[in-house]
Enzyme design. Structure first.
Site, short mmCIF file in Angstrom:
data_model
loop_
_atom_site.label_atom_id
_atom_site.label_comp_id
_atom_site.label_asym_id
_atom_site.label_seq_id
_atom_site.Cartn_x
_atom_site.Cartn_y
_atom_site.Cartn_z
N PRO A 63 0.82 -1.21 0.00
CA PRO A 63 0.00 0.00 0.00
C PRO A 63 0.85 1.26 0.00
O PRO A 63 1.98 1.25 0.51
CB PRO A 63 -0.80 -0.10 1.31
N ASP A 64 0.33 2.34 -0.62
CA ASP A 64 1.04 3.61 -0.48
C ASP A 64 0.69 4.20 0.88
O ASP A 64 0.03 3.55 1.69
CB ASP A 64 0.75 4.56 -1.66
N PHE A 65 1.16 5.42 1.14
CA PHE A 65 0.96 5.97 2.48
C PHE A 65 -0.28 6.81 2.61
O PHE A 65 -0.97 6.75 3.61
CB PHE A 65 2.19 6.81 2.86
N ASN A 121 10.92 4.62 -3.24
CA ASN A 121 10.52 3.35 -2.63
C ASN A 121 11.71 2.63 -2.01
O ASN A 121 12.85 2.79 -2.43
CB ASN A 121 9.84 2.46 -3.67
N ASP A 140 11.47 -0.76 -1.59
CA ASP A 140 11.04 -2.15 -1.72
C ASP A 140 11.89 -3.02 -2.64
O ASP A 140 11.61 -4.21 -2.79
CB ASP A 140 9.57 -2.19 -2.17
N HIS A 159 15.21 7.11 -0.53
CA HIS A 159 14.81 6.87 0.86
C HIS A 159 15.36 5.57 1.43
O HIS A 159 14.83 5.05 2.41
CB HIS A 159 13.28 6.93 0.99
N CYS A 195 21.86 -5.89 17.50
CA CYS A 195 23.14 -6.02 16.80
C CYS A 195 23.82 -7.35 17.15
O CYS A 195 23.87 -7.72 18.33
CB CYS A 195 24.04 -4.86 17.19
N ALA A 234 -0.44 2.58 -12.91
CA ALA A 234 0.89 2.48 -13.51
C ALA A 234 1.10 1.13 -14.20
O ALA A 234 1.68 1.06 -15.28
CB ALA A 234 1.96 2.69 -12.43
P1 NAD Z 1 2.23 8.66 -1.40
O1 NAD Z 1 1.53 7.59 -0.66
O2 NAD Z 1 2.26 10.01 -0.87
O3 NAD Z 1 1.62 8.77 -2.88
C1 NAD Z 1 1.41 7.69 -3.70
C2 NAD Z 1 0.89 8.21 -5.05
O4 NAD Z 1 0.67 7.11 -5.89
C3 NAD Z 1 -0.42 8.97 -4.93
O5 NAD Z 1 -0.33 10.16 -5.69
C4 NAD Z 1 -1.45 8.01 -5.54
O6 NAD Z 1 -2.50 8.69 -6.19
C5 NAD Z 1 -0.59 7.25 -6.53
N1 NAD Z 1 -1.04 5.90 -6.84
C6 NAD Z 1 -1.61 4.98 -6.02
N2 NAD Z 1 -1.83 3.83 -6.68
C7 NAD Z 1 -1.37 4.01 -7.94
C8 NAD Z 1 -1.30 3.19 -9.09
N3 NAD Z 1 -1.74 1.92 -9.10
N4 NAD Z 1 -0.76 3.71 -10.22
C9 NAD Z 1 -0.30 4.99 -10.26
N5 NAD Z 1 -0.35 5.82 -9.19
C10 NAD Z 1 -0.87 5.34 -8.06
O7 NAD Z 1 3.64 8.12 -1.65
P2 NAD Z 1 4.91 8.84 -2.17
O8 NAD Z 1 4.66 10.28 -2.41
O9 NAD Z 1 5.44 8.03 -3.27
O10 NAD Z 1 5.94 8.66 -1.01
C11 NAD Z 1 5.74 8.71 0.33
C12 NAD Z 1 6.86 7.95 1.02
O11 NAD Z 1 6.44 6.67 1.33
C13 NAD Z 1 8.05 7.71 0.20
O12 NAD Z 1 9.03 8.45 0.78
C14 NAD Z 1 8.44 6.24 0.30
O13 NAD Z 1 9.72 6.17 0.89
C15 NAD Z 1 7.47 5.68 1.24
N6 NAD Z 1 6.78 4.45 0.84
C16 NAD Z 1 7.41 3.49 0.11
C17 NAD Z 1 6.73 2.33 -0.24
C18 NAD Z 1 7.43 1.28 -1.06
O14 NAD Z 1 8.65 1.15 -0.96
N7 NAD Z 1 6.71 0.53 -1.90
C19 NAD Z 1 5.40 2.16 0.13
C20 NAD Z 1 4.80 3.16 0.89
C21 NAD Z 1 5.51 4.31 1.23
#
Ligand code: NAD
Length: 268
Positions: free
Chosen positions: A36-38, A105, A107, A122, A154, A238
């Site tokens: 999940p995104d954030f 990301n 990941d 990050h 550690c 995407a």
């Molecule tokens: P965010 O959660 O702020 O934004 C995510 C963006 O992706 C949003 O604009 C959303 O509309 C879009 N989105 C969601 N699903 C999508 C899809 N299927 N296709 C295209 N776009 C889509 O995240 P952010 O601005 O990228 O970053 C926030 C922080 O969270 C980053 O610094 C990152 O380090 C961290 N993060 C990383 C992961 C990972 O590694 N996968 C996951 C969650 C958060």
């Protein structure tokens, strides 16, 4: 798919016309891999307050909170597979049409998809560093504790291990940031994929690219605060939009091969 075929074609033509292409990716590109995104509804921050769980200060005061959240997140990170959007970027690189992927990301999915030039702004969840003696730990060394939601200790001094991800309030790796700034200001085209553009300094990179004369394409399911600087916005997932764009670009490039007898590269 959200984005219409004429917009896909337009994006493909922009890729064809560009010399130096750089991608900037955010959490959205990995949503279709099950991470999940954030900030989207149901995202991580709806369940975990970042002030409590993910600032550098909160980690120093009470690392157990971060590792509690990690018990939820790490199995997702470990089981995730690159999706068609990651694969499409790796293919663009092989076609000479993606100089580097700058990612927010942690990941590791771009590398697993085959992208060779990845800048992790990050950091990564794959390693951790002891706050006591600075020994770096492999994922295998931290994984067991992380899955149990416990603080990994550690192997040398028993100190607290911090994951090598950049927490809020923590500086980014200076050389990664410098290289990302250079790539952004020198590219002809920036593909901004799945980025909410609310986290700095990453959110500034599209503006640096624009100021350097680059064209900008956004791929997102929603709008962002930087939409006004985009030359083209591809609304859609995407994992659906990016493979369609790359296929459309390959059709254009193949036509050029037939016409000119060679694959147009970034040098001509
Ligand atoms: P965010 O959660 O702020 O934004 C995510 C963006 O992706 C949003 O604009 C959303 O509309 C879009 N989105 C969601 N699903 C999508 C899809 N299927 N296709 C295209 N776009 C889509 O995240 P952010 O601005 O990228 O970053 C926030 C922080 O969270 C980053 O610094 C990152 O380090 C961290 N993060 C990383 C992961 C990972 O590694 N996968 C996951 C969650 C958060």
């Amino acid at each position: 798919m959200g984005a219409k075929s004429d917009i896909i074609e337009q994006a493909a033509r922009m890729i064809d016309a560009a010399g130096k292409i750089v991608a900037l990716t955010g959490a959205g590109i990995s949503v279709e891999s099950g991470i999940p995104d954030f900030r989207s509804p149901g995202g991580l921050w709806t369940r975990y307050d970042p002030v409590v769980y993910a600032t550098f200060e909160s980690f120093i005061n009470d690392p157990s909170k971060f590792w509690e959240m990690a018990a939820d997140l790490h199995p997702l990170l470990e089981n995730a597979e690159p999706n068609p959007a990651h694969m499409a970027l790796a293919e663009l690189e092989k076609l000479g049409k993606c100089e580097a992927v700058i990612t927010q990301n942690i990941d590791n999915l771009h590398q697993r998809a085959g992208s060779g030039q990845v800048l992790e702004l990050h950091g990564t969840f794959r390693t951790g560093t002891c706050l006591g003696c600075r020994k770096q730990h492999t994922y295998e060394q931290i994984k067991e504790s992380a899955f149990r939601g416990e603080i990994p200790r550690c192997v040398i001094c028993g100190g607290v291990v911090k994951p090598d991800v950049v927490l809020f309030g923590e500086p980014l790796n200076a050389s990664v940031l410098q290289r990302s700034n250079e790539l952004a200001s020198q590219c002809d085209l920036m593909l901004v994929i799945g980025c909410g553009l609310e986290v700095y300094p990453a959110a500034s990179l599209p503006s640096y690219a624009k100021r350097g004369g680059a064209r900008i394409i956004f791929v997102n399911i929603a709008s962002t605060p930087y939409d006004p600087i985009a030359d083209l916005i591809l609304l859609g997932k995407a994992g659906e939009v990016m493979p369609a764009v790359v296929e459309a670009y390959k059709r254009i490039a193949e036509k050029e091969v037939k016409r000119f007898g060679r694959w147009k590269s970034k040098d001509n």
